[in-house]
Design an enzyme around this catalytic site. Structure first.
Site, short mmCIF file in Angstrom:
data_model
loop_
_atom_site.label_atom_id
_atom_site.label_comp_id
_atom_site.label_asym_id
_atom_site.label_seq_id
_atom_site.Cartn_x
_atom_site.Cartn_y
_atom_site.Cartn_z
N GLN A 17 0.78 -1.25 0.00
CA GLN A 17 0.00 0.00 0.00
C GLN A 17 0.81 1.30 0.00
O GLN A 17 0.49 2.24 -0.72
CB GLN A 17 -0.96 0.02 1.21
N GLU A 139 1.17 -1.32 8.27
CA GLU A 139 0.37 -0.18 8.75
C GLU A 139 0.27 -0.02 10.27
O GLU A 139 0.65 0.99 10.83
CB GLU A 139 -1.05 -0.32 8.15
N ASP A 168 0.57 3.71 6.00
CA ASP A 168 0.84 3.35 4.61
C ASP A 168 0.56 4.52 3.66
O ASP A 168 1.47 5.09 3.07
CB ASP A 168 -0.03 2.15 4.20
N GLY A 247 -8.00 20.61 18.90
CA GLY A 247 -7.62 22.03 18.89
C GLY A 247 -8.20 22.77 20.08
O GLY A 247 -8.55 22.17 21.09
N GLY A 248 -8.32 24.08 19.93
CA GLY A 248 -8.73 24.93 21.04
C GLY A 248 -10.24 25.09 21.16
O GLY A 248 -10.72 25.81 22.04
N1 COA Z 1 12.21 -10.18 -9.06
C1 COA Z 1 12.90 -10.92 -8.17
N2 COA Z 1 12.83 -10.73 -6.85
C2 COA Z 1 12.02 -9.75 -6.42
C3 COA Z 1 11.26 -8.93 -7.28
C4 COA Z 1 11.39 -9.20 -8.67
N3 COA Z 1 10.72 -8.50 -9.58
N4 COA Z 1 10.54 -8.06 -6.57
C5 COA Z 1 10.83 -8.30 -5.28
N5 COA Z 1 11.71 -9.32 -5.19
C6 COA Z 1 12.28 -9.87 -3.96
C7 COA Z 1 13.03 -8.87 -3.14
O1 COA Z 1 14.30 -8.65 -3.71
C8 COA Z 1 13.09 -9.57 -1.79
O2 COA Z 1 14.10 -10.54 -1.83
P1 COA Z 1 15.15 -10.79 -0.61
O3 COA Z 1 14.35 -10.87 0.64
O4 COA Z 1 15.79 -12.10 -0.98
O5 COA Z 1 16.09 -9.67 -0.62
C9 COA Z 1 11.77 -10.35 -1.76
O6 COA Z 1 11.25 -10.29 -3.11
C10 COA Z 1 10.67 -9.89 -0.83
O7 COA Z 1 10.65 -8.49 -0.65
P2 COA Z 1 10.12 -7.88 0.74
O8 COA Z 1 10.03 -6.42 0.60
O9 COA Z 1 10.98 -8.41 1.84
O10 COA Z 1 8.64 -8.48 0.84
P3 COA Z 1 7.89 -9.14 2.09
O11 COA Z 1 6.59 -9.59 1.55
O12 COA Z 1 8.71 -10.17 2.78
O13 COA Z 1 7.66 -7.92 3.10
C11 COA Z 1 6.87 -5.73 3.75
C12 COA Z 1 6.64 -6.99 2.87
C13 COA Z 1 5.82 -4.71 3.36
C14 COA Z 1 6.72 -6.10 5.23
C15 COA Z 1 8.30 -5.17 3.49
O14 COA Z 1 8.45 -4.99 2.12
C16 COA Z 1 8.58 -3.87 4.20
O15 COA Z 1 8.82 -3.82 5.42
N6 COA Z 1 8.62 -2.76 3.45
C17 COA Z 1 8.99 -1.45 3.96
C18 COA Z 1 7.89 -0.83 4.78
C19 COA Z 1 6.59 -0.77 4.03
O16 COA Z 1 6.45 -0.20 2.98
N7 COA Z 1 5.56 -1.34 4.69
C20 COA Z 1 4.19 -1.11 4.31
C21 COA Z 1 3.73 -1.92 3.21
S1 COA Z 1 2.14 -1.31 2.78
#
Ligand code: COA
Length: 415
Positions: A17, A139, A168, A247-248
């Site tokens: 998001q 979030e 988000d 607020g106030g």
């Molecule tokens: N091709 C190959 N690999 C890809 C890719 C693509 N096109 N797109 C993503 N990946 C890989 C990434 O490189 C990562 O690999 P790694 O862990 O081996 O380095 C993997 O996919 C997963 O990415 P990640 O961001 O860790 O996803 P997740 O599902 O495990 O975590 C979140 C999701 C949201 C918790 C995390 O991305 C996060 O904390 N983001 C920052 C804060 C944020 O925006 N949070 C709110 C989300 S609404």
């Protein structure tokens, strides 16, 4: 008509998001947003909270309008080559991977600068540098760590998260502003820069008034506009303020006619000082205009509960819309508690494009929230979200890939 960000090319590595909120806004301002996704699955939200089997969810479609989608395995050698070409082609890379994911892919800030020194690299992370910088964040974690949850809810209940996605979408909006500012600065420096919006920071920014109150509490030990005053002792930290106004001008949510059966038959009522006389007349308490117990705002603060209870006796005789109409005649600030159903059906929101109906090839028609920012010289036309990989070949051709090279990438499962 031209658009504010015509010609700006965004390499959109965002998912879920926060990041998609940001790149959707940029797309609405006219940027060409190329969303990079993994073949097969794509952005995880395509499949989350689905209401129609095998069709992109509303979660995905409502956050990815006006974008193009390409599939690319950015961990394969050939995928990395394509990514290098995309980095050369684009102005901004936006990502909200977990901390370190882009580096692990081989695309550190230094490497990106070597490839394209003009590129702005914008990231959402859960936390800025510090003890939690390596944590994954969603979030509600941000709402809790940014101060919103401890200050939301009622005094006798637990901390509460809010339905507004301030962690988000709130962070995505902050990031979009940082990107536009970085592009503006690039006009004079010729260089890109890194832009970071941490979700904890964005939530705290939106909770700024609560840090204001913490310092007031530290100094004076009391906050007279809070519902705890005058009956309950204040502790050391800003307490939950229920529905008190931030607020106030004291405010509260009051029951309206039908509250027994309709969970949203309520109105927000503000006892703004300049219209105190009008409030007293409307509720039939003219005596309160001069009564020293109620006449001055400071005196009223110790009687807010009884004042709101008396006003509620009046609001309970009216529907929230009747009350709104009467109160607005006297410039008394108030607002009906609108349900999502009422908002979806509200004609004025449709007329301004804040609520839009969008057609989608596999989903059919659905409602979405359009661009809340209206500009006179850059009108937003909301177009549907892309299917997974819908624009892979179109984008690769634009980057100079010939048909046989594209066929090879497909055969090797790079795209
Ligand atoms: N091709 C190959 N690999 C890809 C890719 C693509 N096109 N797109 C993503 N990946 C890989 C990434 O490189 C990562 O690999 P790694 O862990 O081996 O380095 C993997 O996919 C997963 O990415 P990640 O961001 O860790 O996803 P997740 O599902 O495990 O975590 C979140 C999701 C949201 C918790 C995390 O991305 C996060 O904390 N983001 C920052 C804060 C944020 O925006 N949070 C709110 C989300 S609404």
């Amino acid at each position: 008509m031209s658009k504010a960000l015509d010609g700006v090319r965004i390499l959109d590595f965002t998912h879920v998001q926060s990041g998609p909120t940001c790149t959707q806004l940029l797309a609405w301002f006219g940027a060409d947003v190329i969303k990079v996704e993994r073949a097969g699955e794509g952005d995880a939200t395509r499949g989350q909270l689905r209401d129609i089997p095998d069709v992109d969810s509303l979660y995905f479609t409502m956050l990815n309008h006006n974008k193009r989608s390409i599939t690319l395995d950015t961990k394969s050698a050939k995928g990395k080559e394509v990514l290098v070409t995309l980095i050369k082609h684009c102005d901004v890379l936006v990502e909200n991977f977990a901390p370190g994911a882009l580096d692990r892919m081989g695309f550190t800030w230094e490497r990106i600068q070597e490839i394209n020194p003009r590129m702005v690299v914008a990231s959402v992370k859960g936390f800025g540098p510090g003890p939690y910088e390596d944590c994954k964040v969603y979030e509600n974690v941000a709402q809790c760590a940014g101060g919103a949850a401890s200050t939301t809810g009622f005094d006798d209940g637990p901390p509460l998260v809010t339905g507004a996605q301030i962690g988000d979408s709130g962070t995505g909006v902050h990031l979009a502003l940082g990107i536009v500012a970085a592009l503006y600065q690039r006009n004079s420096t010729g260089r890109g820069q890194r832009v970071l919006a941490a979700m904890q920071d964005a939530v705290l920014n939106l909770c700024r008034v609560k840090l204001r109150d913490q310092q007031r509490l530290d100094r004076t030990g009391v906050m007279t506009e809070y519902p705890q005053y005058p009956d309950t002792e204040f502790g050391k930290a800003v307490p939950r303020a229920g529905n008190a106004s931030g607020g106030g001008q004291p405010g509260w949510i009051l029951k309206c006619k039908g509250w027994e059966t309709d969970p949203n038959a309520y109105i927000y009522f503000i006892t703004q000082a300049p219209v105190w006389g009008a409030i007293c007349k409307v509720i039939g308490e003219e005596g309160w205009i001069t009564d020293p117990k109620y006449a001055k705002p400071a005196a009223r603060l110790t009687h807010l509960k009884e004042i709101f209870a008396r006003i509620e006796q009046w609001t309970m005789t009216k529907t929230k819309f009747e009350a709104m109409e009467i109160l607005n005649e006297f410039d008394i600030p108030c607002g009906p508690i609108l349900s999502m159903k009422e908002i979806a059906e509200e004609p004025s929101l449709r007329a301004t494009g804040t609520v839009v109906e969008v057609d989608h090839p596999t989903r059919g028609k659905y409602l979405s929230v359009g661009n809340p920012i209206k500009m006179s010289d850059s009108k937003t036309e909301v177009t549907r979200s892309p299917l997974l990989g819908e624009h892979t070949e179109e984008v690769l051709r634009q980057l100079g890939y010939a048909d046989d090279a594209i066929a090879t990438l497909r055969a090797e499962r790079v795209i």
